[in-house]
Scaffold this active site. Sequence first.
Site, PDB file in Angstrom:
ATOM      1  NE  ARG A 168      -2.232  -0.608   3.370  1.00 36.82           N
ATOM      2  CZ  ARG A 168      -2.710  -1.146   4.482  1.00 36.82           C
ATOM      3  NH1 ARG A 168      -4.004  -1.183   4.674  1.00 36.82           N
ATOM      4  NH2 ARG A 168      -1.927  -1.631   5.426  1.00 36.82           N
ATOM      5  CE  LYS A 190       0.632 -19.929  11.872  1.00 35.53           C
ATOM      6  NZ  LYS A 190       1.486 -19.829  13.070  1.00 35.53           N
ATOM      7  CG  ASP A 197       3.276 -25.837   8.693  1.00 32.87           C
ATOM      8  OD1 ASP A 197       4.419 -25.662   9.166  1.00 32.87           O
ATOM      9  OD2 ASP A 197       2.308 -26.142   9.400  1.00 32.87           O
ATOM     10  CG  HIS A 198       7.986 -21.671   9.068  1.00 32.05           C
ATOM     11  ND1 HIS A 198       6.923 -21.361   9.850  1.00 32.05           N
ATOM     12  CD2 HIS A 198       9.058 -21.688   9.890  1.00 32.05           C
ATOM     13  CE1 HIS A 198       7.328 -21.190  11.097  1.00 32.05           C
ATOM     14  NE2 HIS A 198       8.639 -21.387  11.156  1.00 32.05           N
ATOM     15  CE  LYS A 254      11.147 -24.747  11.902  1.00 33.59           C
ATOM     16  NZ  LYS A 254      12.006 -23.606  12.190  1.00 33.59           N
ATOM     17  CD  GLU A 296       8.072 -20.178  19.600  1.00 31.66           C
ATOM     18  OE1 GLU A 296       8.601 -19.523  18.689  1.00 31.66           O
ATOM     19  OE2 GLU A 296       6.861 -20.123  19.856  1.00 31.66           O
ATOM     20  CG  ASP A 315       0.975 -19.017  16.824  1.00 35.67           C
ATOM     21  OD1 ASP A 315       0.884 -18.482  15.704  1.00 35.67           O
ATOM     22  OD2 ASP A 315       2.018 -18.997  17.499  1.00 35.67           O
ATOM     23  CG  HIS A 349       4.194 -24.673  12.921  1.00 39.15           C
ATOM     24  ND1 HIS A 349       4.077 -24.430  11.573  1.00 39.15           N
ATOM     25  CD2 HIS A 349       4.306 -23.462  13.497  1.00 39.15           C
ATOM     26  CE1 HIS A 349       4.125 -23.126  11.364  1.00 39.15           C
ATOM     27  NE2 HIS A 349       4.255 -22.513  12.512  1.00 39.15           N
TER      28      HIS A 349
HETATM   29  C1  BG6 Z   1       5.029 -19.170  13.733  1.00 40.07           C
HETATM   30  C2  BG6 Z   1       4.205 -18.780  14.929  1.00 40.07           C
HETATM   31  O1  BG6 Z   1       4.237 -19.840  12.793  1.00 40.07           O
HETATM   32  O2  BG6 Z   1       6.090 -20.018  14.140  1.00 40.07           O
HETATM   33  C3  BG6 Z   1       5.082 -18.113  15.959  1.00 40.07           C
HETATM   34  O3  BG6 Z   1       3.159 -17.912  14.526  1.00 40.07           O
HETATM   35  C4  BG6 Z   1       6.257 -18.960  16.307  1.00 40.07           C
HETATM   36  O4  BG6 Z   1       4.319 -17.797  17.134  1.00 40.07           O
HETATM   37  C5  BG6 Z   1       6.993 -19.420  15.046  1.00 40.07           C
HETATM   38  O5  BG6 Z   1       7.136 -18.207  17.121  1.00 40.07           O
HETATM   39  C6  BG6 Z   1       8.072 -20.425  15.382  1.00 40.07           C
HETATM   40  O6  BG6 Z   1       8.844 -20.684  14.233  1.00 40.07           O
HETATM   41  P1  BG6 Z   1      10.366 -21.144  14.348  1.00 40.07           P
HETATM   42  O7  BG6 Z   1      10.761 -21.430  12.943  1.00 40.07           O
HETATM   43  O8  BG6 Z   1      11.108 -20.039  14.984  1.00 40.07           O
HETATM   44  O9  BG6 Z   1      10.345 -22.375  15.206  1.00 40.07           O
END
Ligand code: BG6
Length: 476
Positions: A46, A143, A172-173, A177, A211, A230, A235
């Site tokens: 934007r 997501k 979904d990252h 990995k 985390e 989340d 994940h």
């Molecule tokens: C994200 C979540 O999808 O993944 C976050 O929204 C989280 O809350 C993150 O911190 C964790 O990803 P990674 O790759 O750091 O384990």
Amino acid sequence: IPVEPFDLVIFGGTGDLARRKILPGLYRRLADGQMPPEARVIGAARSDMDDAAFRALVGEALEEFLPDNAKDPERIAEFLELLSYVRVDATGEDGWAALKEHIREGTVHAFYFSVGPSLFGPIAERLKSQGIADDKSRIVVEKPFGKDLQTARALNESLACHFDETQIYRIDHYLGKETVQNLMAVRFGNMLFEPLWNSRYVDHIQITVAETVGVGGRGEYYDRSGAMRDMVQNHLLQLLCLIAMEPPGRFEDESVRDEKLKVIRALKPVAPEDIVRGQYADGDEPGYKSAVNNPSSKTESFIALRLGIANWRWSGTPFYLRTGKRLKARASEIAVVFKDAPHSIFDGPPGQSNVLSIRLQPNEGMEMVVTIKEPGPGGMRLIQVPLDMSFADALGEQAEDIPDAYERLIMDVIRGNQTLFMRGDEVEAAWAWTDPVIEGWEDRGATPSPYEQGSTGPEEALMLLHQDGRRWREIK
Ligand code: BG6
């Protein structure tokens, strides 16, 4: 191997995810020789800015988010050259014609929706109605893919009006990995594990994603979501699928996703006694409630679950999942804990169970705990030792180049490989399982237990395993 030349448009190109992950990831692919010089990356957002301002913004992002050893001024200059910027109004008419001018014939066209889900539909619609995307274009969506089954279904439907499922890449990252992919290599590339990979030999499985960070600046989003939406719905469930699925016929999109879907559909409903929710209390940082600015919040920043899978392979094997913020360490691992040997032929205490643990981060690698004889003349004393294979030790320099999840996934989009992306039915099945769990605790008015920052979560989470005569692995 370089991928085909492409035009990648990043909607939300000035946003946090683009600056932190997508653009640094693309730069690394260029530095590694995988991005062809004909590739173009077009930021769309934007804000009113020109190409030079966008390049300056990306330059600063690379400076901030790349490790020092990855910064090569010449390559950075080369990368910035590939960038341009278009001001686009996602829900209006402005900017679309200009965007169309940027898309060349004969390249792969990909559109990355790094924006909130409410903009997925409007952007998809305009890409098609303005003749910018065609039936070969690819779209990438981030997501949160909805907040429950109903919203996820609505999103799927709004995308399906304009794009075929084979064009939609739901990220979904965690699937990008390196160790997560390695999990499949270990399971299906070796003869050693698969025969033992079932309830007969596996006592239980633990999946931990711990985390140290808190909710940061995302309080508003997070307080609406909580750890279940989340992290678990996406994940952790994806990790569980890769551990629990049947061997796919081939390592390719439909076979892998079909098998994952069967696992999600076989998940048993979760009883209240199988759930522990927590919320971090005041400590070194303000507690959760202050962080999200909601003194009466009942949202969980920690969750532990005991799950069961109703199929032949896993009948009776518990899967324990836990994830939380502001915990003791950043440590993610999957541990497959095998049953004890059926009978000990040795005097003295029996050996402990074999454990195969797969560390996702940090120190990616794998460890197998086995029982051996303690060296020395002291008789047959059994001890446990790890057969450790940290990637850094085993692979040397190669391990230093482990690509970030986003790098791998974006290149997969360009290659047209959907194996590591979630299919629409998978996401819906995951929500269909998640919704009643959340509704259950909402109906009961359950409040999460406070836990200390820097701990392993609330006491009750320990009890979840103690009741079953088991214990969590250490978070370290
Ligand atoms: C994200 C979540 O999808 O993944 C976050 O929204 C989280 O809350 C993150 O911190 C964790 O990803 P990674 O790759 O750091 O384990």
